[in-house]
Design a protein around this motif. Structure first.
Motif, PDB file in Angstrom:
ATOM      1  N   ASP A   1       0.875  -1.183   0.144  1.00  0.00           N
ATOM      2  CA  ASP A   1       0.171  -0.083   0.073  1.00  0.00           C
ATOM      3  C   ASP A   1       0.913   1.293  -0.037  1.00  0.00           C
ATOM      4  N   VAL A   2       2.021   1.147   0.801  1.00  0.00           N
ATOM      5  CA  VAL A   2       2.922   2.398   0.769  1.00  0.00           C
ATOM      6  C   VAL A   2       3.541   2.688  -0.447  1.00  0.00           C
TER       7      VAL A   2
ATOM      8  N   THR B   1       1.009   4.287  -2.822  1.00  0.00           N
ATOM      9  CA  THR B   1       0.900   5.574  -2.566  1.00  0.00           C
ATOM     10  C   THR B   1       1.795   6.573  -2.879  1.00  0.00           C
ATOM     11  N   LYS B   2       3.055   5.798  -2.804  1.00  0.00           N
ATOM     12  CA  LYS B   2       4.468   6.629  -3.198  1.00  0.00           C
ATOM     13  C   LYS B   2       4.351   6.922  -5.053  1.00  0.00           C
TER      14      LYS B   2
ATOM     15  N   ILE C   1       2.719  -2.629   7.806  1.00  0.00           N
ATOM     16  CA  ILE C   1       3.481  -1.371   8.015  1.00  0.00           C
ATOM     17  C   ILE C   1       3.990  -1.253   9.321  1.00  0.00           C
TER      18      ILE C   1
ATOM     19  N   VAL D   1      11.320   0.534   0.748  1.00  0.00           N
ATOM     20  CA  VAL D   1      10.565   1.452   1.478  1.00  0.00           C
ATOM     21  C   VAL D   1      11.498   2.134   2.533  1.00  0.00           C
TER      22      VAL D   1
ATOM     23  N   ASP E   1       8.739   7.116   4.664  1.00  0.00           N
ATOM     24  CA  ASP E   1       7.554   6.454   3.937  1.00  0.00           C
ATOM     25  C   ASP E   1       6.613   5.930   5.071  1.00  0.00           C
ATOM     26  N   VAL E   2       7.163   5.101   5.916  1.00  0.00           N
ATOM     27  CA  VAL E   2       6.352   4.507   7.154  1.00  0.00           C
ATOM     28  C   VAL E   2       5.887   5.161   8.037  1.00  0.00           C
TER      29      VAL E   2
ATOM     30  N   ALA F   1       3.064   7.234   6.335  1.00  0.00           N
ATOM     31  CA  ALA F   1       1.939   6.325   6.165  1.00  0.00           C
ATOM     32  C   ALA F   1       1.015   6.212   7.690  1.00  0.00           C
TER      33      ALA F   1
END
Length: 203
Positions: free
Chosen positions: A59-60, A63-64, A149, A175, A179-180, A183
């Motif tokens: 998902d991350v 999104t990126k 995540i 990742v 980013d984490v 999110a």
């Protein structure tokens, strides 16, 4: 970063307690669970509605905008450190997965490797191969695209690393801690907003 993980867990507990105290919220959530288990809900919820317990590394990446893997994510053991660092700078990233023979993952090279093993030792990046300074594959810490995540955050925190390759048999992305964290913070914000709407009866 340990404090951040604890903060996230504390926020989750706050949400849980708030839901238990409001029968209206509890009833809605229970109905959703029943519909989901009975197969009435067939579509996957948007990332913003998944909840942290269901939010994954994949998902991350989406999104990126990095769900597609490109050559900017890796280099080869035979490349010069100069070219690898140039690649990192051009793509604004802090590490590259290193591929060896038969395109197998051989390790990772990071900004830290460059600073400690090239700059600090007065070596020439143009005459040093990536394979000479990379972190070997047997020391490489990775996640899969379906890794939760929060698990990814804990992994990075416990190992004091800022970036983790996403490996699903082959490289699927990269990742970073930022980013984490982004999110998690965004997801917590959405959950708090939905909780507030529940309480006000606006949902």
């Amino acid at each position: 970063m340990q404090g951040l993980v604890q903060g996230v867990r504390s926020c989750q507990e706050t949400l849980r307690v708030a839901i238990l105290r409001h029968p209206h919220l509890r009833d809605i959530i229970e109905r959703r669970k029943i519909l989901s288990h009975s197969g009435c809900v067939t579509s996957s919820p948007p990332v913003g509605e998944k909840g942290l317990e269901n939010l994954t590394v994949a998902d991350v990446l989406v999104t990126k905008g990095e769900e597609k893997v490109g050559s900017w994510l890796w280099c080869r053991t035979t490349d010069t450190v100069y070219d690898a660092v140039k690649n990192m700078a051009q793509n604004n990233i802090g590490s590259l997965v290193v591929l060896g023979e038969r395109e197998l993952i051989a390790g990772i090279i990071t900004e830290r490797d460059y600073l400690r093993k090239i700059i600090a030792q007065g070596r020439s990046s143009k005459y040093t191969r990536v394979g000479e300074i990379m972190t070997d594959e047997n020391k490489l810490i990775t996640v899969a695209s379906d890794t939760n995540i929060l698990q990814a955050m804990k992994l990075m925190t416990d190992n004091h690393i800022r970036h983790v390759p996403v490996i699903d048999g082959k490289i699927a992305g990269m990742v970073y801690m930022v980013d984490v964290v982004r999110a998690v913070v965004e997801q917590q914000g959405r959950e708090l907003k939905r909780l507030n709407e529940f309480i006000k009866g606006e949902f």
